[in-house]
Every structure is written in structure tokens, then in C-alpha cells.
Design a protein around this motif. Structure first.
Motif, PDB file in Angstrom:
ATOM      1  N   ILE A  82       0.865  -1.178   0.000  1.00 56.56           N
ATOM      2  CA  ILE A  82       0.000   0.000   0.000  1.00 56.56           C
ATOM      3  C   ILE A  82       0.900   1.225   0.000  1.00 56.56           C
ATOM      4  O   ILE A  82       1.769   1.367   0.872  1.00 56.56           O
ATOM      5  CB  ILE A  82      -0.933   0.032   1.229  1.00 56.56           C
ATOM      6  CG1 ILE A  82      -1.920  -1.136   1.179  1.00 56.56           C
ATOM      7  CG2 ILE A  82      -1.700   1.362   1.292  1.00 56.56           C
ATOM      8  CD1 ILE A  82      -2.793  -1.260   2.420  1.00 56.56           C
ATOM      9  N   VAL A  83       0.740   2.071  -1.000  1.00 55.53           N
ATOM     10  CA  VAL A  83       1.511   3.309  -1.104  1.00 55.53           C
ATOM     11  C   VAL A  83       0.622   4.467  -0.672  1.00 55.53           C
ATOM     12  O   VAL A  83      -0.509   4.597  -1.143  1.00 55.53           O
ATOM     13  CB  VAL A  83       2.016   3.532  -2.546  1.00 55.53           C
ATOM     14  CG1 VAL A  83       2.667   4.902  -2.683  1.00 55.53           C
ATOM     15  CG2 VAL A  83       2.997   2.430  -2.935  1.00 55.53           C
ATOM     16  N   VAL A  84       1.147   5.308   0.223  1.00 55.53           N
ATOM     17  CA  VAL A  84       0.377   6.406   0.790  1.00 55.53           C
ATOM     18  C   VAL A  84       1.077   7.731   0.516  1.00 55.53           C
ATOM     19  O   VAL A  84       2.293   7.845   0.698  1.00 55.53           O
ATOM     20  CB  VAL A  84       0.200   6.225   2.319  1.00 55.53           C
ATOM     21  CG1 VAL A  84      -0.671   7.341   2.899  1.00 55.53           C
ATOM     22  CG2 VAL A  84      -0.412   4.860   2.628  1.00 55.53           C
ATOM     23  N   ALA A  85       0.309   8.733   0.084  1.00 55.22           N
ATOM     24  CA  ALA A  85       0.852  10.077  -0.132  1.00 55.22           C
ATOM     25  C   ALA A  85      -0.241  11.087   0.206  1.00 55.22           C
ATOM     26  O   ALA A  85      -1.212  11.222  -0.540  1.00 55.22           O
ATOM     27  CB  ALA A  85       1.326  10.259  -1.563  1.00 55.22           C
ATOM     28  N   ASN A 105       4.869   5.252   2.955  1.00 55.44           N
ATOM     29  CA  ASN A 105       4.360   6.619   2.866  1.00 55.44           C
ATOM     30  C   ASN A 105       5.427   7.561   2.310  1.00 55.44           C
ATOM     31  O   ASN A 105       6.599   7.476   2.688  1.00 55.44           O
ATOM     32  CB  ASN A 105       3.940   7.105   4.261  1.00 55.44           C
ATOM     33  CG  ASN A 105       3.426   8.534   4.239  1.00 55.44           C
ATOM     34  OD1 ASN A 105       2.665   8.915   3.365  1.00 55.44           O
ATOM     35  ND2 ASN A 105       3.865   9.319   5.199  1.00 55.44           N
ATOM     36  N   ALA A 106       5.032   8.453   1.414  1.00 55.34           N
ATOM     37  CA  ALA A 106       5.909   9.516   0.923  1.00 55.34           C
ATOM     38  C   ALA A 106       5.615  10.773   1.733  1.00 55.34           C
ATOM     39  O   ALA A 106       4.570  11.408   1.566  1.00 55.34           O
ATOM     40  CB  ALA A 106       5.666   9.776  -0.560  1.00 55.34           C
ATOM     41  N   MET A 136       8.825   6.198   3.968  1.00 56.04           N
ATOM     42  CA  MET A 136       8.817   5.670   5.337  1.00 56.04           C
ATOM     43  C   MET A 136       7.949   4.422   5.405  1.00 56.04           C
ATOM     44  O   MET A 136       6.862   4.369   4.814  1.00 56.04           O
ATOM     45  CB  MET A 136       8.258   6.757   6.268  1.00 56.04           C
ATOM     46  CG  MET A 136       7.982   6.350   7.685  1.00 56.04           C
ATOM     47  SD  MET A 136       7.078   7.679   8.533  1.00 56.04           S
ATOM     48  CE  MET A 136       5.553   7.708   7.584  1.00 56.04           C
ATOM     49  N   GLN A 137       8.436   3.413   6.104  1.00 54.56           N
ATOM     50  CA  GLN A 137       7.625   2.231   6.401  1.00 54.56           C
ATOM     51  C   GLN A 137       6.678   2.606   7.527  1.00 54.56           C
ATOM     52  O   GLN A 137       7.100   2.836   8.652  1.00 54.56           O
ATOM     53  CB  GLN A 137       8.506   1.062   6.826  1.00 54.56           C
ATOM     54  CG  GLN A 137       7.782  -0.268   6.886  1.00 54.56           C
ATOM     55  CD  GLN A 137       7.600  -0.871   5.500  1.00 54.56           C
ATOM     56  OE1 GLN A 137       8.563  -1.038   4.765  1.00 54.56           O
ATOM     57  NE2 GLN A 137       6.377  -1.212   5.144  1.00 54.56           N
ATOM     58  N   MET A 138       5.399   2.693   7.248  1.00 56.54           N
ATOM     59  CA  MET A 138       4.465   3.227   8.229  1.00 56.54           C
ATOM     60  C   MET A 138       4.279   2.283   9.418  1.00 56.54           C
ATOM     61  O   MET A 138       4.245   1.061   9.266  1.00 56.54           O
ATOM     62  CB  MET A 138       3.113   3.508   7.572  1.00 56.54           C
ATOM     63  CG  MET A 138       3.169   4.578   6.494  1.00 56.54           C
ATOM     64  SD  MET A 138       1.569   4.841   5.678  1.00 56.54           S
ATOM     65  CE  MET A 138       0.638   5.619   7.009  1.00 56.54           C
ATOM     66  N   ASP A 139       4.170   2.890  10.601  1.00 55.31           N
ATOM     67  CA  ASP A 139       3.798   2.148  11.797  1.00 55.31           C
ATOM     68  C   ASP A 139       2.651   2.896  12.469  1.00 55.31           C
ATOM     69  O   ASP A 139       2.101   3.838  11.899  1.00 55.31           O
ATOM     70  CB  ASP A 139       4.996   1.945  12.731  1.00 55.31           C
ATOM     71  CG  ASP A 139       5.588   3.257  13.242  1.00 55.31           C
ATOM     72  OD1 ASP A 139       4.920   4.309  13.127  1.00 55.31           O
ATOM     73  OD2 ASP A 139       6.715   3.230  13.770  1.00 55.31           O
ATOM     74  N   LYS A 140       2.289   2.511  13.688  1.00 57.91           N
ATOM     75  CA  LYS A 140       1.119   3.097  14.329  1.00 57.91           C
ATOM     76  C   LYS A 140       1.363   4.505  14.845  1.00 57.91           C
ATOM     77  O   LYS A 140       0.431   5.200  15.243  1.00 57.91           O
ATOM     78  CB  LYS A 140       0.633   2.198  15.465  1.00 57.91           C
ATOM     79  CG  LYS A 140       1.643   2.015  16.596  1.00 57.91           C
ATOM     80  CD  LYS A 140       1.079   1.101  17.666  1.00 57.91           C
ATOM     81  CE  LYS A 140       2.079   0.915  18.813  1.00 57.91           C
ATOM     82  NZ  LYS A 140       1.525   0.023  19.864  1.00 57.91           N
ATOM     83  N   GLY A 141       2.619   4.966  14.875  1.00 59.86           N
ATOM     84  CA  GLY A 141       2.918   6.314  15.322  1.00 59.86           C
ATOM     85  C   GLY A 141       2.666   7.346  14.235  1.00 59.86           C
ATOM     86  O   GLY A 141       2.348   7.005  13.082  1.00 59.86           O
ATOM     87  N   LEU A 142       2.816   8.621  14.580  1.00 60.21           N
ATOM     88  CA  LEU A 142       2.625   9.713  13.628  1.00 60.21           C
ATOM     89  C   LEU A 142       3.943  10.001  12.921  1.00 60.21           C
ATOM     90  O   LEU A 142       4.825  10.666  13.467  1.00 60.21           O
ATOM     91  CB  LEU A 142       2.120  10.975  14.337  1.00 60.21           C
ATOM     92  CG  LEU A 142       1.877  12.199  13.444  1.00 60.21           C
ATOM     93  CD1 LEU A 142       0.804  11.908  12.405  1.00 60.21           C
ATOM     94  CD2 LEU A 142       1.523  13.418  14.276  1.00 60.21           C
ATOM     95  N   GLY A 145       7.754   5.846  11.515  1.00 64.24           N
ATOM     96  CA  GLY A 145       8.248   4.587  10.971  1.00 64.24           C
ATOM     97  C   GLY A 145       9.670   4.656  10.440  1.00 64.24           C
ATOM     98  O   GLY A 145      10.247   5.745  10.257  1.00 64.24           O
ATOM     99  N   ASP A 146      10.239   3.499  10.178  1.00 62.09           N
ATOM    100  CA  ASP A 146      11.604   3.420   9.665  1.00 62.09           C
ATOM    101  C   ASP A 146      11.716   4.115   8.307  1.00 62.09           C
ATOM    102  O   ASP A 146      10.830   3.996   7.450  1.00 62.09           O
ATOM    103  CB  ASP A 146      12.036   1.964   9.517  1.00 62.09           C
ATOM    104  CG  ASP A 146      12.256   1.286  10.859  1.00 62.09           C
ATOM    105  OD1 ASP A 146      12.265   1.996  11.887  1.00 62.09           O
ATOM    106  OD2 ASP A 146      12.408   0.052  10.872  1.00 62.09           O
ATOM    107  N   MET A 147      12.817   4.811   8.110  1.00 62.58           N
ATOM    108  CA  MET A 147      13.077   5.524   6.857  1.00 62.58           C
ATOM    109  C   MET A 147      13.682   4.579   5.827  1.00 62.58           C
ATOM    110  O   MET A 147      14.610   3.824   6.123  1.00 62.58           O
ATOM    111  CB  MET A 147      14.006   6.705   7.119  1.00 62.58           C
ATOM    112  CG  MET A 147      13.436   7.724   8.090  1.00 62.58           C
ATOM    113  SD  MET A 147      14.592   9.074   8.460  1.00 62.58           S
ATOM    114  CE  MET A 147      15.855   8.194   9.396  1.00 62.58           C
TER     115      MET A 147
END
Length: 309
Positions: A82-85, A105-106, A136-142, A145-147
Motif C-alpha cells: 500500500i503506497v500512501v501520499a 508513505n511519501a 517511510m515504512q508506516m507504523d502506528k505512530g505519527l 516509521g523506519d526511513m
């Protein structure tokens, strides 16, 4: 790669188009619900929705992802990633962990700086000389996530946040394109963010618009740039709101006894004195009840007061 894309404003469109042109199978697009716009408050689709429909991609517009509504859709779409922008909605953990490659996420900043909703505007307001896009690899934080990959660019001295948005939107497409290639090759090297170096870029509001002319010219100039095209910097002139869309720094100085906010005109040029005794040139302005115009056009039709209130 089979992709589900999540995005809403024009910032996200170049990334969606790049996914298509790179040959990925975009199985579906999630975007925010149509919103009322204009004087008639007509329901208007997002730029991403328009782009998706033009390219024959199914569009999904849940009001929220908090109730698990996305999972049945994802079960049908079966994305590998899933790509998010700039989607504008929080993703649940079951969504984050759904695809094989997770959610990427971008984000429009050099993380960990400027996490949050308005990274581009605050980079300009803060007078940053450089910014970029971080995948960024998205996680539950704002935005924690890992870059995965960061690309940078310089910010122009007079560049507005709107202009920077446009440039970063194409940089985001480049970043995502490269990251997906690395993901397929198994060559991603995630890097944890250093929380001690993080900063938060909150959403702007009209409360941020008033200008304090006692501040240095460069600070005021950066604020004007960062608030353009929305919500637009403003001052009070003869008791009415006076918007300032564009400005320019000068080397002109005023005497020590000149008060901040004093207006100085020179033919078709309009300047205002600032707290560091430097003159800031006003380039594009908008008096109350009028459209935006050049300062020269404004001076040809108005005689401004001696100073801003």
C-alpha cells in the motif's frame, strides 16, 4: 507489483501517475470523500479521485478507517504493498500489516524533522534552506516509521509553500518509484528515526495569519511565503484586513526612529519597515473586498495609510 494507493490532494497525483507509468498494477485507490467547495458548496472529488477515474482505477472513499471498513476491500484487492501520499487519514494496525511489503508513505520532509500535517509549510516558515521527501515504512505512530529512502532539494529564497508543494510532489513520485524497485529486489535498508531530533509540523489555521512587523524582515518574509497560497499572511491597514501573498527581501534600511509597520512607497513599489530596520518589499497584495493584485496596481488605485495598524 500489485498496489493499492491512498492519497487525496494534488500533491499525491504525480505518485499515482508514476505507479501507473512504471507498470505497477494499481488495483484500487483510497481517497477522502467528496467535499463541498465553492459558494454553492457543490460536492467536489479530490484530485486523486479524478486521476484514478481517468485511468480506469476503482475508487474507494470510506469516511474513516477506524471501523475496519478497509479490510474487506483489501481482501478483494489483494495488494502486495500500500503506497500512501497525503491521504489525510490514520491507518489501523490491521491495514498497516495487511500487505506483504506493508504500507509505504511519501512524507514531505527530511524525517525525523517536521512530522505531522504541514511539513512543507513549516519548513518554509522556519526559513529552512533544504527539505525533501522521505519514504517511510508506516507504523502506528505519527510519521515515526523506519526511513527507507530520502531525497532532498534546496528551497528558493522567495519560493512559496505552494511552489515547493509542486516540486516535492514530483520528488515524491521519484522516491516511491525507486523504493518499490528496491523492495522487489529485497534491497531495502530501513533506518530507525532518532526521536530526539524530531519536530512536529502542526496544521496551519487562520490564527497563524497575522504579521508582527516588529520581527526581522527575513522572519516576516518566510512567514508570508509559508502561508501562501493558504491561509495567507495578513495585517491591518486602516482598520481592515490587508492580505500579503508575496514579498521580497531587500537591502534597504530605514532610520532607527522609524517604527515597524511604516509604509514607504517609491513610484510603483511598496515597502514596509520591519523590526530590524530593514525594508521588506510587498509584491502581491489583496485589500479587503478585492482580488489579489500587484503592489503597483494597488498603489495606482489607493493611497495607503502611513503604517499598518
Amino acid at each position: 507489483m500489485r498496489v493499492v494507493f491512498m492519497g487525496t490532494p494534488d500533491f499525491a497525483v504525480p505518485t499515482l501517475l508514476r505507479l501507473i507509468s512504471d507498470g505497477h498494477e494499481v488495483a484500487g485507490v483510497f481517497t477522502q470523500p467528496d467535499k463541498p467547495k465553492g459558494r454553492k458548496l457543490e460536492l467536489t472529488p479530490s484530485e486523486v479521485k479524478v486521476c484514478a477515474l481517468e485511468n480506469g482505477i476503482p475508487v474507494f472513499q470510506p469516511k474513516s478507517l477506524k471501523n475496519g471498513e478497509a479490510i474487506p476491500i483489501l481482501n478483494e484487492l489483494k495488494p502486495e504493498v500500500i503506497v500512501v501520499a497525503a491521504y489525510g487519514m490514520l491507518l489501523r494496525e490491521d491495514v498497516l500489516s495487511f500487505p506483504r511489503y506493508g504500507c509505504i508513505n511519501a512524507h514531505g520532509s527530511i524525517l525525523p524533522k517536521y512530522r505531522g500535517a504541514a511539513p512543507i509549510q513549516w519548513a518554509v516558515i522556519d526559513g529552512e534552506k533544504e527539505t525533501g521527501v522521505t519514504a517511510m515504512q508506516m507504523d502506528k505512530g505519527l510519521d515515526t516509521g523506519d526511513m527507507l529512502l530520502t531525497k532532498t532539494l534546496e528551497i528558493g529564497e522567495d519560493e512559496t509553500s505552494g511552489e515547493l508543494f509542486d516540486r516535492l510532489s514530483f520528488l515524491a513520485a521519484d522516491v516511491i518509484s525507486e523504493v518499490l524497485v528496491l523492495a522487489e529486489k529485497g534491497e531495502l535498508n530501513p533506518v530507525s528515526q532518532d526521536d530526539s531530533e524530531s519536530s512536529y509540523a502542526r496544521m496551519l489555521s487562520k490564527d497563524d495569519c497575522p504579521i508582527d512587523f516588529s520581527e526581522p524582515a527575513s522572519v516576516i518574509h518566510n512567514k508570508i511565503r509559508g502561508l501562501s497560497p493558504w491561509p495567507v499572511a495578513q495585517a491591518q491597514l486602516s482598520g481592515e484586513v490587508f492580505k500579503i501573498h508575496l514579498s521580497s527581501l531587500t537591502d534597504k534600511k530605514v532610520s532607527e526612529d522609524t517604527k515597524p509597520g511604516t509604509i514607504i512607497t517609491d513610484k510603483n513599489d511598496m515597502y514596509v519597515s520591519c523590526g530590524d530596520k530593514r525594508l521588506l518589499k510587498l509584491v502581491t497584495v489583496q485589500p479587503k473586498g478585492s482580488k489579489r493584485m500587484s503592489a503597483g496596481d494597488y498603489l495606482r488605485g489607493h493611497k495607503p495609510g502611513a503604517s499598518f495598524d
